[in-house]
Design a protein around this motif. Structure first.
Motif, PDB file in Angstrom:
ATOM      1  N   ASP A  14       3.983 -10.903  -8.584  1.00 36.14           N
ATOM      2  CA  ASP A  14       1.989 -11.904  -8.778  1.00 36.14           C
ATOM      3  C   ASP A  14       2.067 -11.431  -7.322  1.00 36.14           C
ATOM      4  O   ASP A  14       2.397 -12.631  -6.815  1.00 36.14           O
ATOM      5  N   GLU A  15       0.959 -11.262  -7.503  1.00 40.81           N
ATOM      6  CA  GLU A  15       0.509 -10.554  -5.780  1.00 40.81           C
ATOM      7  C   GLU A  15      -0.967 -11.682  -5.413  1.00 40.81           C
ATOM      8  O   GLU A  15      -1.756 -11.094  -6.054  1.00 40.81           O
ATOM      9  N   THR A  19       2.619 -14.311  -1.945  1.00 38.31           N
ATOM     10  CA  THR A  19       2.788 -12.342  -3.034  1.00 38.31           C
ATOM     11  C   THR A  19       4.465 -13.428  -3.514  1.00 38.31           C
ATOM     12  O   THR A  19       5.083 -13.907  -3.106  1.00 38.31           O
ATOM     13  N   THR A  48       6.129  -8.242  -0.410  1.00 38.00           N
ATOM     14  CA  THR A  48       5.816  -7.881  -1.734  1.00 38.00           C
ATOM     15  C   THR A  48       7.180  -6.717  -2.456  1.00 38.00           C
ATOM     16  O   THR A  48       7.799  -7.284  -2.954  1.00 38.00           O
ATOM     17  N   ILE A 100       2.388  -6.063 -12.620  1.00 38.58           N
ATOM     18  CA  ILE A 100       1.723  -6.628 -11.592  1.00 38.58           C
ATOM     19  C   ILE A 100       0.561  -7.219 -12.210  1.00 38.58           C
ATOM     20  O   ILE A 100       0.121  -6.454 -13.049  1.00 38.58           O
ATOM     21  N   ASN A 109      -2.588  -9.482 -10.014  1.00 44.87           N
ATOM     22  CA  ASN A 109      -3.193  -9.589  -8.331  1.00 44.87           C
ATOM     23  C   ASN A 109      -4.793 -10.607  -8.135  1.00 44.87           C
ATOM     24  O   ASN A 109      -5.225 -10.616  -9.216  1.00 44.87           O
ATOM     25  N   GLN A 110      -4.973 -10.695  -6.759  1.00 47.66           N
ATOM     26  CA  GLN A 110      -5.721 -11.090  -6.578  1.00 47.66           C
ATOM     27  C   GLN A 110      -6.530 -10.006  -7.102  1.00 47.66           C
ATOM     28  O   GLN A 110      -6.438  -8.944  -6.481  1.00 47.66           O
ATOM     29  N   VAL A 127      -5.772  -4.214  -4.953  1.00 43.46           N
ATOM     30  CA  VAL A 127      -4.167  -4.772  -4.913  1.00 43.46           C
ATOM     31  C   VAL A 127      -3.564  -3.914  -5.682  1.00 43.46           C
ATOM     32  O   VAL A 127      -2.423  -3.597  -5.373  1.00 43.46           O
ATOM     33  N   GLU A 128      -3.724  -3.821  -6.947  1.00 45.00           N
ATOM     34  CA  GLU A 128      -2.656  -3.303  -7.917  1.00 45.00           C
ATOM     35  C   GLU A 128      -2.440  -2.197  -7.374  1.00 45.00           C
ATOM     36  O   GLU A 128      -1.315  -1.812  -7.947  1.00 45.00           O
ATOM     37  N   ASN A 166      -9.139  -4.844 -13.579  1.00 45.30           N
ATOM     38  CA  ASN A 166      -9.079  -4.738 -12.697  1.00 45.30           C
ATOM     39  C   ASN A 166     -10.181  -4.440 -11.769  1.00 45.30           C
ATOM     40  O   ASN A 166     -11.590  -4.642 -11.039  1.00 45.30           O
ATOM     41  N   ASP A 175      -5.351 -11.212 -11.583  1.00 49.02           N
ATOM     42  CA  ASP A 175      -4.613 -12.511 -12.330  1.00 49.02           C
ATOM     43  C   ASP A 175      -5.092 -13.203 -13.088  1.00 49.02           C
ATOM     44  O   ASP A 175      -4.845 -13.604 -13.856  1.00 49.02           O
TER      45      ASP A 175
END
Length: 488
Positions: free
Chosen positions: A9-10, A15, A55, A77, A79-80, A161-162, A180, A237
């Protein structure tokens, strides 16, 4: 086969890695903070190398804690979302800072495109508006201002990011999941592919973009932690939190109060169309079939409390806010509009700046802190009004995120919205949603309906505020926020 799912979970400020069993129990968790860089007012950057290093470190720690890689069935995964990373395909190293979703450097670019009449076409294709929030204008700006990117030629990779994390985990797989991709302003959300016209509009190198894939499936493996582990779940996310809150039927709504606040209402198989400046987005894609949501995005939520703590020194810890809010009978006439990085939906004013109004000698820091917490419900009410005008009113609201551990804020949300607010006992629903997707992708679950059993127990907050008190507060908020908008 093991039934342990590892989630990465970034987020924006940290992270985290978490291990889940199939019943939704969290077996282990580890987090590290991330550094945010502010090179100019309105600019926000991350170091992608730091994102990866931290991470990798937290994932390694959690895997060791649950008995090693052989015990992990799959990795999910989340992410933001709109943050964009630039790296070299040959070295796997970043070529420039990552531009964070909060960054406003492309405000003038977006305004110019809007003035030229492009916004209607962008919204029709992507479900989004012309705003610096989304990735497309960030990529175009970077290509014009950072010569090393153009010089990289075919070696340049660009991704959210992912996409960056999958590349590093697998050693070269360049993919982005549909949720995303739908946040870049480069994707035609109706057909699920990159749009050539938008790529040209923003000046994005098409060859640098990843392949768009489902949110659950087999996306390669990583052998960095021992025996290979398949990567089976990917989602931004807010979409992951929507899944984690089991908003699987049309009309079901969740609100996540993290760094920002994001409210999504499940809309089903047809992209919703907003006439009230809300966003249409992909909430998941499974087997090539997309489900959609209507979204309202607030840029400043938990980051406001962090600002009060770290920059202003008004509080020592975030936990103090609940007691301070309870220590006064009302806000004492104080309103705080948290436009510290512009205003999001439904205003979309990137140039707006925050304000604290209504101060007098009778006010204390408790009134200001209470006004900061009240701003969460005020912003949510603005969005509820916009959703209702688009024909998608909320019957109830499922809340999550770090801020909602505050009971006072959860009750205030129910009071100001006039609806039942549900809070799960396990508040990390973003990670839970990624675990559910990974469980579907690796075959632990037959689908999201079966996986939703991971959500667990709930607590409900019922509205109890007098209508006159609610309207008085909202009148004060409307005055405060319209003043901020008028001065933008």
């Amino acid at each position: 086969m093991s039934d342990i799912i590892l989630v990465i979970d970034e987020g924006t400020t940290s992270t985290r890695a978490m291990a889940f069993s199939a019943d939704g129990s969290c077996l282990a968790s580890e987090a590290q903070e991330l550094t945010q860089y502010y090179p100019q007012p309105g600019w926000v950057e991350h170091d992608a190398a730091q994102i990866w290093a931290r991470t990798h470190a937290v994932a390694h720690e959690v895997i060791d804690r649950v008995g090693g890689a052989a015990r992990i069935a799959a990795i999910g995964i989340t992410n933001q979302r709109e943050t964009i990373v630039f790296w070299d395909k040959s070295t796997g190293q970043p070529l420039a800072p990552a531009i964070v979703w909060q960054d406003r450097r492309t405000a003038d670019d977006c305004l110019a495109l809007k003035s030229a009449g492009h916004e209607a076409a962008v919204q029709a294709t992507t479900g989004l508006l012309l705003d610096p929030y989304f990735s497309g204008s960030k990529i175009g700006w970077a290509m014009r201002h950072w010569p090393q990117l153009a010089q990289a030629g075919d070696r340049l990779a660009v991704g959210t990011v992912e996409s960056w994390l999958v590349w590093k985990l697998t050693g070269g797989l360049h993919v982005s999941d549909a949720t995303n991709a739908s946040r870049t302003a480069l994707m035609a959300i109706g057909n699920g592919g990159w749009d050539a016209g938008l790529i040209d509009l923003f000046g994005v190198p098409a060859a640098a973009l990843p392949e768009i894939v489902d949110s659950a499936g087999q996306f390669g493996t990583t052998a960095l932690f021992g025996p290979p582990i398949p990567i089976c779940g990917l989602a931004g996310d807010q979409q992951a939190a929507t899944i984690g809150q089991s908003c699987l039927a049309s009309g079901e709504t969740k609100a996540t109060f993290g760094t920002g606040a994001f409210i999504l209402t499940q809309a089903g198989a047809v992209p919703p169309v907003s006439t009230n400046r809300l966003l249409s987005t992909i909430v998941w894609q499974l087997g090539g079939t997309r489900a959609y949501a209507l979204e309202g995005s607030v840029f400043v939520a938990g980051s406001l409390i962090k600002w009060l703590r770290d920059s202003i020194g008004l509080i020592g810890t975030a936990a103090e806010t609940e007691a301070l809010a309870r220590s006064v009978d009302d806000n004492g006439g104080v309103y705080l509009v948290p436009a510290l990085s512009g205003l999001g939906a439904p205003w979309w004013q990137p140039a707006a700046r925050g304000s604290i109004s209504g101060l007098s000698f009778t006010n204390t820091r408790a009134h200001i802190v209470r006004a900061a917490l009240e701003a969460m419900a005020h912003q949510a009410h603005d969005l509820k009004t916009a959703f209702a005008a688009d024909g998608v009113d909320w019957a109830s609201l499922r809340i999550d995120g770090g801020m909602v551990a505050n009971d006072w804020m959860a009750q205030d949300m129910a009071d100001m919205l006039g609806i039942t607010v549900e809070r799960p006992a396990f508040a990390e629903t973003t990670a839970l949603g990624a675990a559910m997707l990974a469980g579907v992708g690796c075959g632990l679950f037959s689908g999201l309906e079966e996986a939703s059993a991971m959500r667990g127990t709930l607590e409900r907050f019922e509205p109890g505020m007098d209508d006159a008190v609610r309207e008085q507060r909202l009148a004060g908020w409307r005055k405060a926020v319209t003043t901020v908008v008028a001065n933008a």
